[in-house]
Design a protein around this motif. Sequence first.
Motif, PDB file in Angstrom:
ATOM      1  N   GLY A   1      11.000   1.219   8.255  1.00 39.76           N
ATOM      2  CA  GLY A   1       9.814   1.471   9.062  1.00 39.76           C
ATOM      3  C   GLY A   1       8.609   0.754   8.522  1.00 39.76           C
ATOM      4  N   VAL A   2       8.434   0.792   7.198  1.00 40.07           N
ATOM      5  CA  VAL A   2       7.249   0.163   6.611  1.00 40.07           C
ATOM      6  C   VAL A   2       7.281  -1.339   6.856  1.00 40.07           C
ATOM      7  CG1 VAL A   2       6.128  -0.376   4.434  1.00 40.07           C
ATOM      8  CG2 VAL A   2       6.905   1.941   4.885  1.00 40.07           C
TER       9      VAL A   2
ATOM     10  N   GLU B   1      13.999   6.155  -4.369  1.00 43.17           N
ATOM     11  CA  GLU B   1      14.764   6.776  -3.277  1.00 43.17           C
ATOM     12  C   GLU B   1      13.878   6.963  -2.037  1.00 43.17           C
ATOM     13  OE1 GLU B   1      17.550   7.615  -1.099  1.00 43.17           O
ATOM     14  OE2 GLU B   1      17.928   6.753  -3.072  1.00 43.17           O
ATOM     15  N   THR B   2      12.649   7.463  -2.243  1.00 44.20           N
ATOM     16  CA  THR B   2      11.703   7.632  -1.141  1.00 44.20           C
ATOM     17  C   THR B   2      11.416   6.290  -0.486  1.00 44.20           C
ATOM     18  OG1 THR B   2      10.679   9.226  -2.600  1.00 44.20           O
ATOM     19  CG2 THR B   2       9.535   8.756  -0.540  1.00 44.20           C
ATOM     20  N   LEU B   3      11.157   5.283  -1.338  1.00 43.43           N
ATOM     21  CA  LEU B   3      10.814   3.973  -0.791  1.00 43.43           C
ATOM     22  C   LEU B   3      11.955   3.426   0.052  1.00 43.43           C
ATOM     23  CD1 LEU B   3       8.906   2.217  -3.668  1.00 43.43           C
ATOM     24  CD2 LEU B   3       8.030   3.168  -1.556  1.00 43.43           C
TER      25      LEU B   3
ATOM     26  N   LEU C   1       0.824  -1.204   0.000  1.00 45.01           N
ATOM     27  CA  LEU C   1       0.000   0.000   0.000  1.00 45.01           C
ATOM     28  C   LEU C   1       0.865   1.264   0.000  1.00 45.01           C
ATOM     29  CD1 LEU C   1      -2.797  -0.906   2.565  1.00 45.01           C
ATOM     30  CD2 LEU C   1      -2.936  -0.900   0.092  1.00 45.01           C
ATOM     31  N   PHE C   2       2.044   1.154   0.601  1.00 44.48           N
ATOM     32  CA  PHE C   2       2.847   2.364   0.787  1.00 44.48           C
ATOM     33  C   PHE C   2       3.340   2.988  -0.518  1.00 44.48           C
ATOM     34  CE2 PHE C   2       2.564   1.055   5.077  1.00 44.48           C
ATOM     35  CZ  PHE C   2       2.636   2.236   5.798  1.00 44.48           C
ATOM     36  N   PRO C   3       3.856   2.205  -1.445  1.00 43.44           N
ATOM     37  CA  PRO C   3       4.249   2.830  -2.712  1.00 43.44           C
ATOM     38  C   PRO C   3       3.064   3.531  -3.371  1.00 43.44           C
ATOM     39  CG  PRO C   3       5.107   0.613  -2.571  1.00 43.44           C
ATOM     40  CD  PRO C   3       4.208   0.792  -1.405  1.00 43.44           C
ATOM     41  N   LEU C   4       1.856   2.939  -3.255  1.00 43.12           N
ATOM     42  CA  LEU C   4       0.676   3.554  -3.858  1.00 43.12           C
ATOM     43  C   LEU C   4       0.318   4.844  -3.143  1.00 43.12           C
ATOM     44  CD1 LEU C   4      -1.446   0.326  -4.254  1.00 43.12           C
ATOM     45  CD2 LEU C   4      -0.134   1.503  -6.000  1.00 43.12           C
ATOM     46  N   ALA C   5       0.480   4.855  -1.814  1.00 37.67           N
ATOM     47  CA  ALA C   5       0.038   6.023  -1.055  1.00 37.67           C
ATOM     48  C   ALA C   5       1.097   7.107  -1.003  1.00 37.67           C
ATOM     49  CB  ALA C   5      -0.334   5.603   0.361  1.00 37.67           C
TER      50      ALA C   5
ATOM     51  N   PHE D   1      10.243  -5.156  -2.874  1.00 45.02           N
ATOM     52  CA  PHE D   1       9.206  -4.171  -3.194  1.00 45.02           C
ATOM     53  C   PHE D   1       9.628  -2.768  -2.790  1.00 45.02           C
ATOM     54  CE2 PHE D   1       5.132  -6.975  -3.025  1.00 45.02           C
ATOM     55  CZ  PHE D   1       5.533  -7.567  -4.207  1.00 45.02           C
ATOM     56  N   MET D   2      10.244  -2.677  -1.592  1.00 46.30           N
ATOM     57  CA  MET D   2      10.526  -1.364  -1.019  1.00 46.30           C
ATOM     58  C   MET D   2      11.924  -0.863  -1.369  1.00 46.30           C
ATOM     59  SD  MET D   2       7.707  -0.673   0.609  1.00 46.30           S
ATOM     60  CE  MET D   2       8.271   0.804   1.424  1.00 46.30           C
TER      61      MET D   2
END
Lengths: 247, 227
Positions: B59-60, B51-53, B41-45, B125-126
Motif C-alpha cells: 500500500g505504501v 514485520e509491520t513494514l 516517512l512511513f517507517p518514521l510515522a 526500505f519497506m
Amino acid sequence: MWTWFHRLGSPPYFYEWAGRWAPRIGVLAALLFAWGLYDGLVLAPTDYKQGESYRIIFIHVPAAWMSMMVYVTMAVSAAIGLIWRMKVAEVMARAAAPLGAWFTVLALVTGSLWGKPMWGTWWVWDARLTSELLLLFLYLGYIALNAAIEEPRQAARASAVLAVVGVVNIPIIHFSVEWWNTLHQGPTVTRLDAPAINIAMFLPLITMALAFMAYFAAVWLMRARGELLERERRSRWVQRVVAEESG
Amino acid sequence: MDEIRLVPAFLAVLRRDLSLALRAPGELANPVIFFVMIASLFPLAVSAASETLRQISPGVIWVAALLASLISMEQLFRGDFEDGTLEQFALAPQPLAVLVLAKLCAHWLITGLPLVIVSPLLALFMHYPWQALPQLMAGLALGTPVLGALGAVGLSLTVGVRRGGLLLALLVLPLYVPVLIFGAGSADAAASGLGVTGQLELLGAMAALALTLAPLAAAAGLRISLD
C-alpha cells in the motif's frame, strides 16, 4: 415532441414553464412523503431480525438510489449542454450537483446511523459505503471545478467533460471496490427475479423512492430557475421578470 | 496542406518533449526523490519493525507512486499552456488527441518509468519480499500510464485555473481508486506468494482503456481551457 423540447431550450420559456411545474411537483412530493413515511414507520411490519431499526431503509435506500440517479441525470444534462451548446441544459447540470451531493451525504449518514446498532460501528470500509464516499468526492470535484472557473460557459463545459469522464468511471470504481471488500448486504430490490423483500415493506419503500424523485424534480427546477436568473441577469427577459415581480 | 501525417507529428512531439526534459536533468529527479521521501516517512510515522513494514509495504509503495505521479502531472501541460505551444497544437491539422497521446508517452517515460525503476529501493526500505519484485514492478509499469492518462484529463480542465494544483488532486484522486485497488492488491498478493495474473490483466485493461479514451477527453478539455 421535438418542438416542445426545443422550446424548453429557450431560457425565458423554461423559466416560466419551471415556475409552473415546480410547485405542482412539490405538492406531489409532499403527499408521497406523507404517505410513504406513515406507511413505512407505522404500518409496515417489524423485521424479525433487525427489529425496528430497519425502518431507516425508507430514507437510506431511496437516498442512495437518488445519489446515483442524480449523477447520471447531471452527466446527461451536462453532455447535452456540451454537445448542443444548450444553455438551459448547462444550468440544469450545475443545479443538480449540490442536490446529488446532499443525497449522497444523507445516504452515508443514515447508513452510518444504521450501522452502529447493526454492525456495532459507525463506519466500515465496506464496498458500497466506500463507493458511495467516492461518489461524494466526484460530486465535490464537479462542484469545485464549476466554482473555480469564472466564465460561466467555460465552467459549464469543463465540468461537463468531468461529469462524462466520471460516468465512464463510476462502473469501474464500483466494481473494483466491490471486488476489493464487501460486508454490506447484497441488493434486495433490484434483482432480476422477484424482490427478496416483503410486499408490506416494499410498497412504502417504492413510495418513498417516488417521493424523493418528486422532491428532487421540484427543487431541481427551482434551483435551475435561480441559476438561470443569475446567469442571464443582463438580458432583457430577466429585467422584465424582475420588473414584473417587484410590481 | 495536402496530407496530414500522424506518425511524424506524433514522433516530433515525443522527441520535442523528451529533449526538453533532458535539458533540465535536475527536474527529472524530483518526482523520484518525492517518491522515495514519502515512502521513508512511513517507517518514521508507523513503526520500524520489519514485520509491520512488510505488511503495509504494498500500500505504501502504491500510494507513494500515486502521489508522485499526481505531483508531477502539472509539467505535462502547464509550461506549454503558458507559452502558447498548446494553442499551436490545437491549430495543427493533426487531431489534438494524437498530440496529447504523444505528450503522455513522453511524460510517462520522464516521470512514470523512473518510478518503476527505483521501486526496488522502496521495496528494500519497506522490507517488501524480493521474490515478489517482478510482479510489483510489472504492476507499477501497467498502472502508472493509467494514472498519467487520468491526470491528463483532470489537468486539461484545470490548466487555465490559477492555483489549479489542489483542484487537480480533488478531481483525479477518486478516479485513481481502481488503479490503487488493483495495483496494491497485486503487490499484496505477490508478497504472499499468490498468483497475480488476474490483477495485472485488469490493470492492463485499464491502461488500454485509459490510453485510448483519455487523450480524446483531454483534447476536449484543452480546447475548452484554451477558449
